[in-house]
Design an enzyme around this catalytic site. Structure first.
Site, mmCIF file in Angstrom:
data_model
loop_
_atom_site.group_PDB
_atom_site.id
_atom_site.type_symbol
_atom_site.label_atom_id
_atom_site.label_comp_id
_atom_site.label_asym_id
_atom_site.label_seq_id
_atom_site.Cartn_x
_atom_site.Cartn_y
_atom_site.Cartn_z
ATOM 1 N N CYS A 242 -5.246 1.939 8.288
ATOM 2 C CA CYS A 242 -6.668 2.064 8.022
ATOM 3 C C CYS A 242 -7.022 0.881 7.128
ATOM 4 O O CYS A 242 -7.224 1.031 5.927
ATOM 5 C CB CYS A 242 -6.963 3.365 7.304
ATOM 6 S SG CYS A 242 -6.533 4.779 8.311
ATOM 7 N N VAL A 243 -6.999 -0.289 7.699
ATOM 8 C CA VAL A 243 -7.373 -1.482 6.930
ATOM 9 C C VAL A 243 -8.581 -2.108 7.596
ATOM 10 O O VAL A 243 -9.001 -1.693 8.660
ATOM 11 C CB VAL A 243 -6.242 -2.517 6.848
ATOM 12 C CG1 VAL A 243 -5.066 -1.984 6.086
ATOM 13 C CG2 VAL A 243 -5.836 -2.994 8.223
#
Lengths: 428, 351
Positions: A242-243
């Site tokens: 989740c970047v």
């Protein structure tokens, strides 16, 4: 190691009474597809939607993208450790529904997801506007911890991808692509005059939902490790990230890793492709130093003349990028890095958070901060208000008419540091 | 297309004399003079009816010694010709002339909003000062390179005036203005990387796509002599803000920071503070914001007398995707305020 990739081309996706590919159309039996991922107590609600290239559709927020695949010879399922028994991949035959993609979507962790526009100017920046997307929209069960939600959605995306491919087993492939290469030592004897090139694939391994999985395990506590290129192309690596959306390597990116493909294409002709080293991006300096030192050891022991290093993410991983370049160049190994830049919305800021004079050959995959304007779409899958919480978005990004003014980094895959797309920065 | 061009030159190229007349005051001449005539010829060759409608002249010495007057006077004279384009020089390696050309271009661009183009030797001091504010064509160090410089300037000026899409500095042949912009290239990044590897291994020429920036080295402050006498401030890029984010600091790519009075607080709890940071899983920092800004522990140490006083203001922003230029400004401003407030040390927490 020899891998046959049986590619079934998908040019359209529609609902159907039976999941199958016919004349390039992927028909999806919605109930059966939902059943393949439903029943997980971590989800309150699961739904599927379709989005095709050229449609006025926006998908937001997107976490991962997975190509439907399954082993048809030399294994079962796909993605060992997730949807297949543990074991080496990269041999035998794999069925791939090329041109189709499972897109996981939902208010996952409320940040650092991205969006896909299936048409309009935003579509030019993401490879996933060109795929026929089966969108998995989920709502987590109440009080589910974020990391549990991330894991559940990651697994569900992989499962749905494997289900779709599995159901299409028996479909005649439009093309069979073969990837074959012997062990590094043997290839060295075969091509004594070709320069030996190693690929170091930096991966986000920072915890707090910033993780990459290799053979089903979190890469974070691992040392850099050597893989055969076929393993990368056959499901050894899975995104758990989740970047920031622009430069996260989705699972589909790994399956089609363009550096692996480019080096493979020239293997035995212009280069001797030694292999791939998935390496970590640690959150602490010692971890960064250790990884760079280990990467150098691997490169030296394999006798590499040159190394390509690709980054994932930006900010502190810029230090890993610099250390890798510094150590390798100082050892006399030609090093080319692939990275994007965070040059500010005006493009006038320094593009990297770190720098080193040894880094002399840099491939730029674009300025993540550059602003783009995207028009309203007829339909939104997910939640358009999520843009306020995404990297590259802000509360004022979404205008009342549905158009958005956002940084490029909110578009998933837009500045992929695997060099997946043709975008790059230049001075003006 | 037909555009009105004004040409800025010095006293020498206007035929008003050499160094002895360097104090020549700003003047206007109708039509083209000296190199301006070559511009007209090139415009004609390019099939354009664009012409130099007026020439503004100023002595290099006068410009350098009376910058504000010269600037205002030249601007007035340029404006009087109602131009669509301003060209200046070429100045080659003449330092004062280069600065004058750059200054006139920068001023006209800012005040009149029309395209400006000059040319000079890349090491002319005018480049360093004005490269961000004007298109500058690289020229040779002497007037031997007059013709190619004028051709490049004319082409670029016409392109700018016609509002055609401007390409990269590399393609269009101007000195870059310190700005990075995205372009779609013929090959993907991975193919370009392999090409670059092979070029280097074969000893062929290659061009990096980004030259390493040079970072400023900031000397660290002297150590705190006696902690018991120290005032300590908390500064964070961890995105911890009063609940509700009153100043709307962005979750990523922040362009602002917040200053919040924590003098009445002993502990950060979900009721008063939260994390808005867009770069990490905020679950635990929202349960206890002290894990990012350790106010609770600092209060304990303050009570125990380990240090004298906690600075009453918390400085906070989100450090993810933040441009270095903004981060630099935050640092300078916060540092100045801390110094003014007599703070002896700061604890910077990142995430």
């Amino acid at each position: 190691m020899k891998l046959e990739l049986h590619k079934v081309r998908v040019k359209d996706v529609r609902w159907g009474d039976r999941t199958r590919v016919e004349n390039g159309v992927l028909y999806v039996d919605k109930q059966a597809a939902l059943a393949s991922v439903d029943g997980d107590s971590r989800f309150a609600r699961v739904d599927l939607d379709l989005a095709r290239p050229g449609e006025k559709v926006r998908i937001i927020p997107v976490k991962d993208v997975v190509e439907p695949r399954v082993k048809i010879d030399g294994g079962k399922g796909y993605f060992p450790g997730f949807c297949a028994p543990m074991g080496t991949v990269g041999e035998g035959a794999t069925l791939a529904l090329v041109g189709a993609a499972v897109v996981t979507c939902g208010p996952i962790v409320a940040f650092q997801e991205g969006f896909i526009d299936m048409s309009g100017p935003g579509a030019n920046y993401t490879p996933f506007s060109e795929t026929n997307n089966i969108v998995l929209v989920v709502e987590p069960a109440a009080n589910l911890d974020m990391h549990a939600y991330e894991a559940a959605l990651r697994e569900a995306g992989l499962k749905l991808g494997v289900y779709l491919a599995q159901t299409c087993v028996g479909t005649r492939a439009d093309e069979v692509e073969v990837f074959e290469k012997g062990p590094a030592a043997q290839e060295g004897a075969k091509y004594p005059d070709l320069p030996k090139v190693l690929y170091v694939c930096m991966s986000i391994t920072q915890g707090l939902l910033h993780d990459t999985y290799v053979y089903g395990t979190d890469l974070k506590p691992s040392m850099p490790t050597l893989l055969h290129p076929n393993e990368i192309l056959d499901g050894a690596m899975v995104s758990g990230n989740c970047v920031s959306a622009c430069d996260k390597n989705t699972t589909l990116h790994h399956l089609h890793n363009p550096v692996v493909r480019a080096l493979y294409a020239r293997h035995g002709k212009e280069v001797n492709f030694l292999g791939v080293v998935p390496t970590v991006e640690s959150t602490v300096l010692d971890g960064k130093l250790r990884a760079a030192a280990m990467n150098l050891t691997l490169a030296r022991e394999l006798g590499a003349d040159a190394v390509i290093v690709s980054e994932e993410g930006y900010g502190n991983p810029d230090t890993d990028l610099c250390l890798n370049a510094k150590y390798l160049e100082n050892a006399g190994i030609v090093t080319v890095v692939i990275s994007d830049e965070a040059a500010g919305t005006d493009g006038a800021s320094q593009g990297l958070a770190d720098a080193t004079p040894e880094l002399v050959s840099f491939i730029s995959t674009g300025n993540v901060n550059e602003m783009i304007e995207v028009p309203a779409m007829d339909r939104v899958i997910g939640d358009e208000k999520a843009i306020a919480m995404l990297s590259g978005g802000a509360e004022e990004s979404l205008r009342p008419d549905g158009s958005m003014l956002v940084e490029l980094q909110a578009v998933i895959g837009s500045t992929s540091e695997l060099g997946f797309s043709r975008i790059g920065c230049e001075w003006i | 297309m037909k555009f009105r061009v004004v040409h800025y030159i010095n006293q020498f190229y206007a035929g008003k004399g050499g160094e002895e007349t360097a104090d020549f005051r700003p003047d206007s001449i109708d039509g083209a003079v000296g190199p301006g005539k070559e511009f007209d010829r090139v415009f004609q060759t390019l099939g354009s009816e664009t012409r130099v409608v007026g020439t503004v002249v100023c002595g290099d010495g006068f410009f350098g010694e009376n910058m504000e007057t010269a600037r205002a006077e030249c601007l007035k004279r340029v404006e009087a010709f109602k131009p669509d384009i301003l060209i200046a020089g070429p100045a080659f390696n003449a330092g004062r002339y280069g600065v004058a050309c750059g200054d006139v271009c920068a001023t006209v661009s800012e005040k009149l909003g029309i395209p400006v183009v000059t040319a000079m030797y890349p090491e002319n001091p005018g480049v360093e000062i004005y490269f961000k504010k004007s298109y500058i064509i690289p020229a040779t160090d002497s007037a031997r390179g007059m013709r190619p410089a004028i051709e490049s300037m004319a082409k670029l000026a016409l392109k700018l005036a016609a509002k055609e899409a401007m390409g990269t500095a590399r393609e269009e042949g101007y000195l870059h203005r310190g700005v990075r912009r995205n372009f779609f290239k013929p090959k993907n990044g991975a193919e370009r990387a392999v090409d670059m590897v092979l070029a280097r291994l074969r000893g062929q020429e290659f061009t990096t796509e980004y030259e390493m920036p040079v970072f400023k080295r900031i000397p660290p402050a002297a150590p705190v002599k006696d902690l018991r006498d120290a005032t300590i401030a908390l500064v964070t890029s961890g995105g911890i803000v009063p609940f509700g984010n009153p100043d709307r600091i962005r979750v990523s790519s922040a362009e602002t920071y917040g200053t919040y009075d924590i003098s009445a607080l002993n502990d950060l709890v979900p009721e008063n503070y939260e994390s808005i940071h867009g770069g990490y899983d905020r679950q635990w920092s929202n349960v206890d914001p002290d894990v990012v800004v350790p106010l609770d522990v600092m209060r304990e140490l303050e009570r125990e007398g380990v240090f004298k006083k906690l600075h009453p203001i918390l400085y906070t922003t989100t450090g993810t995707g933040t441009a270095v230029s903004h981060a630099e400004r935050f640092g300078q401003e916060i540092g100045e305020q801390l110094k003014k407030a007599g703070v002896s040390a700061a604890i910077l927490t990142s995430t």
